[in-house]
Design a protein around this motif. Structure first.
Motif, short mmCIF file in Angstrom:
data_model
loop_
_atom_site.label_atom_id
_atom_site.label_comp_id
_atom_site.label_asym_id
_atom_site.label_seq_id
_atom_site.Cartn_x
_atom_site.Cartn_y
_atom_site.Cartn_z
N LEU A 94 -2.44 20.13 -2.36
CA LEU A 94 -3.07 19.77 -1.09
C LEU A 94 -3.30 18.26 -1.02
O LEU A 94 -3.02 17.63 0.01
CB LEU A 94 -4.38 20.53 -0.92
N LEU A 95 -3.78 17.69 -2.10
CA LEU A 95 -3.97 16.24 -2.15
C LEU A 95 -2.64 15.51 -2.00
O LEU A 95 -2.55 14.48 -1.30
CB LEU A 95 -4.66 15.85 -3.46
N LEU A 96 -1.58 16.05 -2.61
CA LEU A 96 -0.26 15.44 -2.47
C LEU A 96 0.22 15.47 -1.03
O LEU A 96 0.82 14.51 -0.55
CB LEU A 96 0.75 16.17 -3.37
N ARG A 97 -0.06 16.57 -0.34
CA ARG A 97 0.34 16.67 1.08
C ARG A 97 -0.37 15.61 1.92
O ARG A 97 0.25 14.96 2.78
CB ARG A 97 0.00 18.07 1.58
N HIS A 98 -1.67 15.42 1.67
CA HIS A 98 -2.41 14.40 2.41
C HIS A 98 -1.90 12.99 2.08
O HIS A 98 -1.79 12.14 2.98
CB HIS A 98 -3.91 14.50 2.12
N LEU A 99 -1.60 12.75 0.81
CA LEU A 99 -1.08 11.43 0.43
C LEU A 99 0.30 11.20 1.06
O LEU A 99 0.63 10.07 1.44
CB LEU A 99 -0.99 11.31 -1.09
N LYS A 152 10.03 11.22 7.97
CA LYS A 152 9.84 12.30 7.01
C LYS A 152 9.13 11.77 5.78
O LYS A 152 9.23 10.60 5.44
CB LYS A 152 11.19 12.90 6.59
N GLY A 153 8.45 12.68 5.11
CA GLY A 153 7.74 12.31 3.89
C GLY A 153 8.67 12.27 2.69
O GLY A 153 9.86 12.60 2.76
N VAL A 154 8.10 11.89 1.58
CA VAL A 154 8.87 11.73 0.36
C VAL A 154 8.46 12.76 -0.70
O VAL A 154 9.06 12.82 -1.77
CB VAL A 154 8.69 10.29 -0.16
N LEU A 155 7.49 13.61 -0.38
CA LEU A 155 6.91 14.50 -1.37
C LEU A 155 7.94 15.44 -1.98
O LEU A 155 7.98 15.61 -3.20
CB LEU A 155 5.77 15.30 -0.75
N SER A 156 8.79 16.06 -1.19
CA SER A 156 9.75 17.03 -1.74
C SER A 156 10.73 16.35 -2.69
O SER A 156 11.07 16.91 -3.74
CB SER A 156 10.49 17.74 -0.62
N ARG A 157 11.17 15.15 -2.36
CA ARG A 157 12.11 14.44 -3.24
C ARG A 157 11.44 14.02 -4.54
O ARG A 157 12.02 14.14 -5.62
CB ARG A 157 12.69 13.23 -2.52
N VAL A 158 10.19 13.53 -4.44
CA VAL A 158 9.49 13.10 -5.65
C VAL A 158 9.17 14.30 -6.53
O VAL A 158 9.30 14.24 -7.76
CB VAL A 158 8.20 12.31 -5.28
N ALA A 162 1.17 6.90 -6.68
CA ALA A 162 0.13 7.93 -6.84
C ALA A 162 0.72 9.32 -6.65
O ALA A 162 0.37 10.26 -7.38
CB ALA A 162 -1.01 7.68 -5.85
N ILE A 163 1.61 9.46 -5.67
CA ILE A 163 2.27 10.76 -5.46
C ILE A 163 3.08 11.14 -6.69
O ILE A 163 3.04 12.29 -7.15
CB ILE A 163 3.15 10.70 -4.19
N ALA A 164 3.82 10.19 -7.25
CA ALA A 164 4.63 10.47 -8.43
C ALA A 164 3.75 10.86 -9.62
O ALA A 164 4.07 11.81 -10.36
CB ALA A 164 5.50 9.27 -8.78
N ALA A 165 2.63 10.16 -9.81
CA ALA A 165 1.74 10.48 -10.93
C ALA A 165 1.13 11.87 -10.77
O ALA A 165 1.05 12.64 -11.74
CB ALA A 165 0.64 9.42 -11.03
N LEU A 166 0.71 12.21 -9.56
CA LEU A 166 0.13 13.54 -9.35
C LEU A 166 1.19 14.63 -9.50
O LEU A 166 0.88 15.73 -9.98
CB LEU A 166 -0.53 13.62 -7.97
N CYS A 167 2.42 14.36 -9.09
CA CYS A 167 3.49 15.34 -9.29
C CYS A 167 3.74 15.58 -10.78
O CYS A 167 3.96 16.71 -11.21
CB CYS A 167 4.78 14.88 -8.62
N LEU A 168 3.70 14.52 -11.57
CA LEU A 168 3.86 14.68 -13.02
C LEU A 168 2.72 15.49 -13.62
O LEU A 168 2.92 16.25 -14.57
CB LEU A 168 3.97 13.32 -13.70
N LEU A 169 1.51 15.34 -13.08
CA LEU A 169 0.38 16.13 -13.56
C LEU A 169 0.60 17.62 -13.36
O LEU A 169 0.14 18.43 -14.15
CB LEU A 169 -0.91 15.72 -12.85
N LEU A 187 0.83 -1.20 0.00
CA LEU A 187 0.00 0.00 0.00
C LEU A 187 0.87 1.26 0.00
O LEU A 187 0.56 2.23 -0.69
CB LEU A 187 -0.94 0.00 1.21
N ALA A 188 1.99 1.23 0.72
CA ALA A 188 2.91 2.37 0.70
C ALA A 188 3.50 2.56 -0.69
O ALA A 188 3.64 3.69 -1.15
CB ALA A 188 4.02 2.15 1.73
N ASP A 189 3.82 1.46 -1.36
CA ASP A 189 4.33 1.56 -2.73
C ASP A 189 3.27 2.15 -3.66
O ASP A 189 3.58 2.98 -4.52
CB ASP A 189 4.76 0.19 -3.25
#
Length: 153
Positions: free
Chosen positions: A99-104, A121-127, A49-56, A42-44
């Motif tokens: 905002l959705l990325l932050r929640h994910l 720590k989260g992975v959002l900034s790196r992704v 999903a985070i990577a796909a939304l970042c690409l969007l 589920l984490a994967d």
């Protein structure tokens, strides 16, 4: 060592109030290995999903806003109105995605912890930075090599 910033709550020698490490009366129980494996999957999935939304955020969302603006221009006959609508539609779409990325990202941290990882720590900034490089490199190649800085027409 007591001078480690992680132990002292910052760069100070003394501890700031409310920054003590968490101590449990009873250590939390981990799930079964099967449950931890499922949480890892589920984490994967959340990471993908985070990577796909970042690409969007780097292509499809701005293009959708331009399309919305072009429709407003076509229906109203006003180029200025089309540009304003495109610009104003960018904010809710882009910031809503962020905002959705932050929640994910927060959910990813919790699921990784449930999977038995010591995730702090989260992975959002790196992704987000990685997707910027992935999208920016082909654009720079197009801009500098294919189109060329001195090319006319």
């Amino acid at each position: 060592m007591r001078t480690d910033p992680a132990d002292t709550g910052g760069l100070f020698v003394g501890r700031r109030p409310g920054t003590a490490p968490t101590h449990f009366r009873v250590p939390p129980k981990f799930g079964s290995p099967k449950r931890q494996r499922a949480d890892g999957y589920l984490a994967d999935l959340l990471l993908w999903a985070i990577a796909a939304l970042c690409l969007l955020c780097w292509g499809p969302i701005p293009l959708a806003c331009l399309w919305i603006g072009s429709e407003a221009d076509y229906l109203s006959g006003s180029l200025f109105l089309g540009m304003v609508v495109a610009f104003l539609s960018l904010f809710p779409l882009l910031f809503g995605t962020l905002l959705l990325l932050r929640h994910l990202d927060n959910a990813w941290i919790l699921v990784r912890r449930a999977a038995g990882r010591d995730q702090r720590k989260g992975v959002l900034s790196r992704v987000f930075a990685l997707t910027a490089v992935i999208v920016g490199a082909p654009f720079l190649f197009w801009l500098l090599v294919i189109h060329g800085p001195g090319r006319v027409g």
